[in-house]
Scaffold this active site. Structure first.
Site, short mmCIF file in Angstrom:
data_model
loop_
_atom_site.label_atom_id
_atom_site.label_comp_id
_atom_site.label_asym_id
_atom_site.label_seq_id
_atom_site.Cartn_x
_atom_site.Cartn_y
_atom_site.Cartn_z
CB SER A 186 23.14 -41.47 5.26
OG SER A 186 24.44 -41.78 4.55
CG ASP A 218 20.74 -39.30 -2.19
OD1 ASP A 218 21.97 -39.27 -2.10
OD2 ASP A 218 20.14 -39.51 -1.02
CG HIS A 275 22.72 -38.44 0.90
ND1 HIS A 275 22.33 -39.69 0.61
CD2 HIS A 275 23.40 -38.57 2.30
CE1 HIS A 275 22.72 -40.57 1.69
NE2 HIS A 275 23.31 -39.95 2.50
#
Length: 406
Positions: free
Chosen positions: A179, A349, A382
């Site tokens: 991320s 995601d 995610h």
């Protein structure tokens, strides 16, 4: 972006609630509350790593702008077998810390899996998180302590962490980011920073562009300028466990179309394979603080679809900081084409949205084909890339095969 009447009303109500919260704040700030908590009396080594039977070292890294960061090293695998492979530096995402990589069981956590496979594992923690709140002259209660965005993570935290591992081991290392850990890496690589000490980079849930983000809560917060509201009201620390952010989330969750019954899913997308039994453990350690300015910077990326340095909002301030009227761009096409990269992204995601990842992939389309590996996992969201129970088989085994080739 122009405000709608609804957004104006929501922002007004939010400002009112936050103003009331500020008036009620007592002399105990969020840092003092953290320091009195049992979790903050120990480090990640003793709390999460040594309890699983691994050797662990605690280190401190000081950045050029004075922030003192914690770093953990797992030098041996289970049973004490010393590493015989290069160092790997693990970098977490926003509102998280290095515990990301060791929260699951040893056979499901990337930090432990790498150590058991002979890698020398180093875990980074960005400024402002529980164990990286030191500074050579500032205290977290000082607004100046929080005057940074991810630009400073690119310019200071990342180079300091990489240099430290290099100095300690005498070796170039692999980098693994998740991320925000990918965003700061891409940005550094685009300026040819730190690459002389890296062997390769693995970038999970890669973020460079956010203009197509499909997380309704993240977009609602960005479009309503709620991060800016915190900053304007003098709350420079974005503390997820604090009253101000709780009020912010309450406002966002009341917006039409936002479902906050499961906050992780609402922000990240429907994670297919995260064990529900780890929720309590997760909440013991995460989420953690970051700078309000950092959240504003991410919101700017959502609103503009561009990847630039922090926009100060007017020509004069941008000229003062950058010598130009608009913030400089991080050019993804400038990433050296022969640098080995592994990108892993998921179809579910909602933060590293497929459309945004495709924009990123187009920007590196001229990368040497034998230096770029792209993995797409259709059902992953995610958090799956760091917490999924089946990530070892689907992500980490191919990831390690890539590391072994570089």
């Amino acid at each position: 972006m122009a405000y709608t009447i609804t957004t104006k009303i929501i922002v007004f109500l939010y400002l009112t609630s936050i103003s009331e919260a500020i008036r009620n704040v007592n002399s105990i700030n969020s840092r003092d509350e953290l320091s009195s908590s049992p979790i903050n009396q120990v480090g990640i080594c003793s709390l999460l790593i040594e309890t699983q039977g691994y050797t662990c070292e605690e280190h401190k890294v000081t950045t050029k702008d004075g922030y003192i960061l914690s770093m953990q090293r797992i030098p041996t695998g289970q049973g004490g077998k010393k590493s015989d492979k290069p160092p790997v530096l693990l970098q977490h995402g926003v509102l998280m810390d290095g515990g990301t990589w060791v929260l699951n069981s040893p056979d499901e956590s990337l930090g432990f899996i790498l150590a058991d496979n002979g890698f020398d594992v180093w875990i980074a923690n960005t400024r402002g998180t529980n164990y990286s709140r030191g500074h050579t002259s500032l205290n977290p209660s000082d607004p100046a302590y929080w005057e940074w965005s991810w630009d400073e993570l690119v310019a200071f935290d990342l180079p300091a962490s990489i240099q430290f591992v290099h100095d300690q081991t005498g070796q170039n290392m692999h980098y693994v980011g998740h991320s925000l850990g990918t965003l700061i890496a891409f940005s550094a690589f685009s300026k040819d920073q730190t690459l002389n000490m890296l062997r390769s980079a693995v970038l999970l849930s890669p973020i460079a562009y956010l203009g197509q983000i499909s997380s309704t809560l993240a977009r609602a917060g960005a479009d309503a300028f709620l991060g800016e509201a915190l900053y304007w009201l003098g709350l420079h620390e974005f503390a997820p466990r604090g009253k101000a952010v709780a009020d912010l989330l309450s406002v966002i969750c009341k917006m039409p179309g936002n479902d906050c019954s499961d906050l992780m899913t609402s922000f990240t997308g429907q994670n297919c394979c995260v064990n529900s039994s780890m929720t309590d453990k997760f909440l013991e350690h995460e989420p953690q603080s970051t700078a309000a300015k950092n959240m504003i910077h991410l919101a700017q990326m959502i609103r503009t679809g561009a990847i630039t340095m922090y926009d100060y909002g007017n020509v004069d301030d941008n000229e003062k900081h950058y010598g130009q009227s608009t913030p400089p761009v991080y050019d993804m096409e400038s990433i050296p084409k022969d640098f080995p990269m592994y990108l892993g992204y998921g179809g579910a995601d909602e933060l590293a949205d497929v459309q945004d990842v495709n924009t990123l992939l187009k920007s590196v389309k001229d990368h040497d084909p034998d230096k770029l590996v792209v993995q797409y996992q259709d059902d992953y969201a995610h958090a799956d890339f760091v917490f999924a129970v089946n990530a070892k088989k689907l992500v980490y085994d191919p990831l390690m095969a890539f590391l072994n080739l570089n």
